[in-house]
Design an enzyme around this catalytic site. Structure first.
Site, short mmCIF file in Angstrom:
data_model
loop_
_atom_site.label_atom_id
_atom_site.label_comp_id
_atom_site.label_asym_id
_atom_site.label_seq_id
_atom_site.Cartn_x
_atom_site.Cartn_y
_atom_site.Cartn_z
N GLU A 280 0.82 -1.21 0.00
CA GLU A 280 0.00 0.00 0.00
C GLU A 280 0.86 1.26 0.00
O GLU A 280 0.54 2.25 -0.65
CB GLU A 280 -0.92 -0.03 1.23
CG GLU A 280 -2.11 0.89 1.12
CD GLU A 280 -3.16 0.58 2.18
OE1 GLU A 280 -3.77 -0.51 2.11
OE2 GLU A 280 -3.36 1.40 3.07
N GLU A 283 2.06 1.69 -3.39
CA GLU A 283 0.94 2.15 -4.23
C GLU A 283 0.71 3.66 -4.02
O GLU A 283 0.51 4.40 -4.99
CB GLU A 283 -0.33 1.36 -3.88
CG GLU A 283 -1.50 1.71 -4.78
CD GLU A 283 -2.80 1.02 -4.38
OE1 GLU A 283 -2.79 0.20 -3.44
OE2 GLU A 283 -3.83 1.32 -5.02
N CYS A 307 -8.64 -2.08 4.02
CA CYS A 307 -8.58 -3.32 4.82
C CYS A 307 -9.84 -3.58 5.64
O CYS A 307 -10.00 -4.66 6.18
CB CYS A 307 -7.33 -3.37 5.68
SG CYS A 307 -6.90 -1.83 6.42
N SER A 327 -7.41 1.78 -2.24
CA SER A 327 -6.19 1.04 -2.54
C SER A 327 -6.59 -0.31 -3.13
O SER A 327 -7.60 -0.90 -2.71
CB SER A 327 -5.40 0.83 -1.24
OG SER A 327 -4.51 -0.25 -1.40
N LYS A 366 -15.57 -9.54 8.33
CA LYS A 366 -14.52 -10.39 7.77
C LYS A 366 -15.10 -11.71 7.26
O LYS A 366 -14.54 -12.34 6.35
CB LYS A 366 -13.44 -10.66 8.81
CG LYS A 366 -12.59 -9.44 9.13
CD LYS A 366 -11.54 -9.20 8.06
CE LYS A 366 -10.84 -7.88 8.25
NZ LYS A 366 -10.10 -7.48 7.05
N GLU A 369 -16.31 -10.78 3.94
CA GLU A 369 -15.17 -10.55 3.05
C GLU A 369 -14.61 -11.88 2.53
O GLU A 369 -14.34 -12.04 1.33
CB GLU A 369 -14.08 -9.79 3.80
CG GLU A 369 -12.85 -9.47 2.97
CD GLU A 369 -11.76 -8.78 3.79
OE1 GLU A 369 -11.41 -9.27 4.88
OE2 GLU A 369 -11.27 -7.75 3.34
N GLU A 374 -14.42 -12.35 -5.17
CA GLU A 374 -13.08 -11.91 -5.60
C GLU A 374 -11.97 -12.67 -4.86
O GLU A 374 -10.82 -12.63 -5.28
CB GLU A 374 -12.86 -10.42 -5.27
CG GLU A 374 -13.79 -9.45 -5.98
CD GLU A 374 -15.05 -9.15 -5.18
OE1 GLU A 374 -15.33 -9.89 -4.21
OE2 GLU A 374 -15.76 -8.21 -5.54
N CYS A 523 -10.54 -1.65 14.60
CA CYS A 523 -10.87 -3.07 14.83
C CYS A 523 -10.99 -3.43 16.30
O CYS A 523 -11.68 -4.37 16.65
CB CYS A 523 -9.82 -3.96 14.21
SG CYS A 523 -9.87 -3.89 12.44
FE1 HC1 Z 1 -8.48 -5.45 11.52
FE2 HC1 Z 1 -6.89 -5.71 9.58
S1 HC1 Z 1 -6.55 -4.30 11.33
S2 HC1 Z 1 -9.02 -4.97 9.36
O1 HC1 Z 1 -9.11 -3.84 11.91
O2 HC1 Z 1 -6.21 -4.50 8.29
O3 HC1 Z 1 -10.80 -7.23 11.59
O4 HC1 Z 1 -7.59 -6.36 14.19
O5 HC1 Z 1 -7.30 -8.08 11.08
O6 HC1 Z 1 -7.42 -7.87 7.57
O7 HC1 Z 1 -4.11 -6.80 10.07
C1 HC1 Z 1 -9.96 -6.53 11.67
C2 HC1 Z 1 -8.01 -6.00 13.27
C3 HC1 Z 1 -7.49 -6.98 10.88
C4 HC1 Z 1 -7.15 -7.05 8.30
C5 HC1 Z 1 -5.12 -6.43 9.84
#
Ligand code: HC1
Length: 589
Positions: A280, A283, A307, A327, A366, A369, A374, A523
């Site tokens: 990132e 990028e 993220c 990103s 998550k 996700e 994708e 998070c």
């Molecule tokens: Fe997160 Fe991440 S920080 S998004 O907040 O970018 O869930 O903890 O795991 O994937 O590393 C959440 C936390 C986590 C991702 C990372």
């Protein structure tokens, strides 16, 4: 200040303090249900009623401000009887099959029924006569209307904290219910799967969709090699479920527990958080070059972090014209998944089809996700199962592990090494701070000009924060950045993301880089974290994250030895062909 009395005890409080807060100040607990510190006052459940001298009716303590000379009784016969009736009424409308409820043991209504010893049922139960729905279509959240007590904490959460309003109130009287647009399933509306409704729901009406049995099955299957990754914010919250004080860091015990549970390899999402910074950060610099040096109209700034899957879903619904500003990096969870079934499989001579990839996340989105179409770049589903912090705690309890007495253990190698920069991803502002620590050094050859690498302007709990970092005397390759003031914005909670995006859309703000985390606090306040979660609890978890960072021997992502190794052995270079295929993606509406 004004003077009042509570149960005969004199108290001095600030004007406009609620009776509820005044009572709490002197250690008198008044029960609540619809009240939550994160939310505006609704005053609709009436469980917190108290008697105020001279007033015929009982008053809700959460919604009544103290007035000079008020004499308040919180535990009179009238108050107790009324409270019991209210709890009985709520129970008459509630599917109180507690032993078969996922929230058994952590339900605020169940606790009230227990505290007030509700042994009778004087009201005609509504539950068997009503047509209730259980919505199980979302990969993240289950909504069971038979458990709903209509306190509307979820409705206020979705509107006030997230600005999404996927949930709202429909119908009236005994038909009143919490539902979605045209009563569609949660996965068909603008729900971002963030799970904030889940951590704010006092009962079992909104819960995470759990994958505990699926993971047990994989662990027990001898033909499967089960790898697990743990997110940055889990290590500062899991302890709350297992008897530790809020804000205790239990990283080593968590690793030991995962090994005892039978996972074949225990590795760290923080490793791919560091890798994300390499990708990132590169990028961002490439985009800056495209805009500032090459004047390429097709390059989009500001670049926004990608993220937080709740944020991705939000931008897809609300600001689709800005998808190109995200990103292209996958989240660390998904980078880990793609690498587990390629890089790790190759190094350990495992067949990728025999790898089951599990992640432990503070987040319900998550789960969504991992389920996105994708996310199959390894040739398989990159992450098979996502457990929340709460689900991991359940598994540890089911396995009879005495968590407190576990000796600390270390993560397994290859994708288990991380830096302080990876850890702070778990707090709002952390991705930005980690990226700046690396990008500034790549561009100037010097460390960021902040004491002890702590970039304090990007930290804190303000909903929107801005910071400017000036770049002076860059290395030759980055000469075009000399004197540039890099403008950054950080938002957490989607209602704050909206403020930033509206400012970008109107042209009022001119940022280069934006970090958005869907949940309040980042998070560490995610929808999969222990319940309760409150402003004080989030602050303690954040402090624990920054202590974890300070205690790490390496605190910059580009210095992570396993990150250096993966580029040498497998990926080549950031934004290279392999990275492009495995670690990046794009989103469409
Ligand atoms: Fe997160 Fe991440 S920080 S998004 O907040 O970018 O869930 O903890 O795991 O994937 O590393 C959440 C936390 C986590 C991702 C990372």
């Amino acid at each position: 200040n004004i003077k009042i009395s509570i149960n005969g005890q004199g108290v001095e409080v600030k004007k406009d303090t609620s009776i509820l807060d005044a009572a709490r100040q002197i250690g008198v607990n008044i029960p609540t249900l619809c009240y939550h510190k994160d939310l505006c006052i609704a005053g609709n459940c009436r469980v917190c009623v108290v008697e105020v001298a001279g007033q015929k009716r009982l008053s809700p303590a959460c919604a009544t401000p103290c007035e000079e000379g008020m004499e308040i009784l919180t535990n009179s016969v009238k108050v107790r009887n009324s409270r019991k009736h209210i709890i009985e009424l709520l129970l008459s409308e509630h599917n109180a099959d507690c032993t078969r409820c996922y929230k058994n043991g952590n339900c605020e209504l169940q606790k009230l029924a227990s505290d007030y010893k509700i042994m009778t049922s004087d009201f005609i139960p509504l539950v068997p006569f009503k047509h209730y729905t259980i919505d199980m279509f979302s990969p993240s959240i289950i909504k069971d209307d038979s458990k709903c007590i209509r306190c509307q904490r979820c409705v206020r959460t979705c509107a006030e904290l997230q600005g999404v309003s996927a949930l709202s109130v429909a119908y009236k009287g005994d038909m009143m219910k919490i539902t979605t647009f045209f009563e569609k399933a949660m996965n068909e509306v603008n729900c971002t799967n963030c799970g904030q409704c889940v951590i704010h729901c006092p009962t079992g009406a909104l819960t995470e969709r759990n994958y505990i049995e699926e993971v047990w099955e994989a662990i027990t299957d001898p033909s499967k090699f089960v790898v697990v990754q743990t997110a940055p914010a889990v290590r500062v919250a899991l302890g709350e479920e297992l008897g530790f004080e809020v804000g205790t860091r239990i990283t080593g015990k968590m690793v030991a527990a995962l090994k005892r549970l039978g996972f074949d390899a225990v590795m760290d999402t923080d490793f791919t958080a560091d890798l994300t910074i390499m990708e990132e950060g590169t990028e961002l610099l490439t985009r800056l070059k495209g805009v500032l040096l090459d004047h390429d109209q097709n390059v989009k700034l500001p670049m926004a972090t990608s993220c937080s899957p709740g944020w991705i879903k939000y931008i897809e619904h609300m600001y689709p014209e800005y998808l190109g500003n995200l990103s292209t990096c996958k989240s660390p969870q998904q980078m880990f998944g793609a690498l587990a079934k390629t890089y790790y499989a190759r190094a350990r001579r495992l067949e990728p089809e025999n790898i089951v990839s599990v992640s432990v996340m503070p987040c319900t989105a998550k789960k969504f996700e991992a389920n996105r179409p994708e996310m199959h770049d390894s040739g398989y589903r990159d992450v098979d199962y996502v457990l929340t912090t709460r689900e991991l705690a359940i598994m540890i309890k089911q396995a009879g592990i005495d968590f407190m007495s576990l000796e600390d253990m270390s993560y397994d190698r290859l994708m288990g090494e991380s830096t302080g920069a990876g850890v702070i991803f778990g707090a709002t502002g952390g991705v930005m701070e980690a990226a700046l620590r690396t990008a500034y050094e790549l561009v100037t050859g010097r460390e960021v000009p902040f004491q002890n690498l702590n970039i304090l302007p990007v930290r804190g709990m303000e909903g929107v924060r801005e910071a400017t970092i000036r770049i002076d005397n860059p290395l030759k390759e980055w000469a075009f950045l000399d004197g540039v003031e890099l403008k950054c914005a950080i938002a957490h909670g989607l209602v704050n993301a909206k403020k930033v995006m509206d400012a970008v859309r109107s042209g009022e703000a001119n940022y280069h880089f934006i970090e958005v985390m869907a949940c309040p606090g980042g998070c560490l306040g995610g929808g999969g974290q222990p319940i309760p979660t409150s402003p004080e609890i989030r602050a303690k978890r954040a402090a624990a994250i920054y202590t974890e960072d300070e205690n790490m021997p390496i605190r910059k992502s580009h210095k992570n030895p396993e990150v250096i190794k993966i580029y040498e052995d497998f990926l080549g270079k950031p934004l290279g062909e392999k990275s492009h295929h495995l670690l990046h993606t794009s989103y469409t509406v």
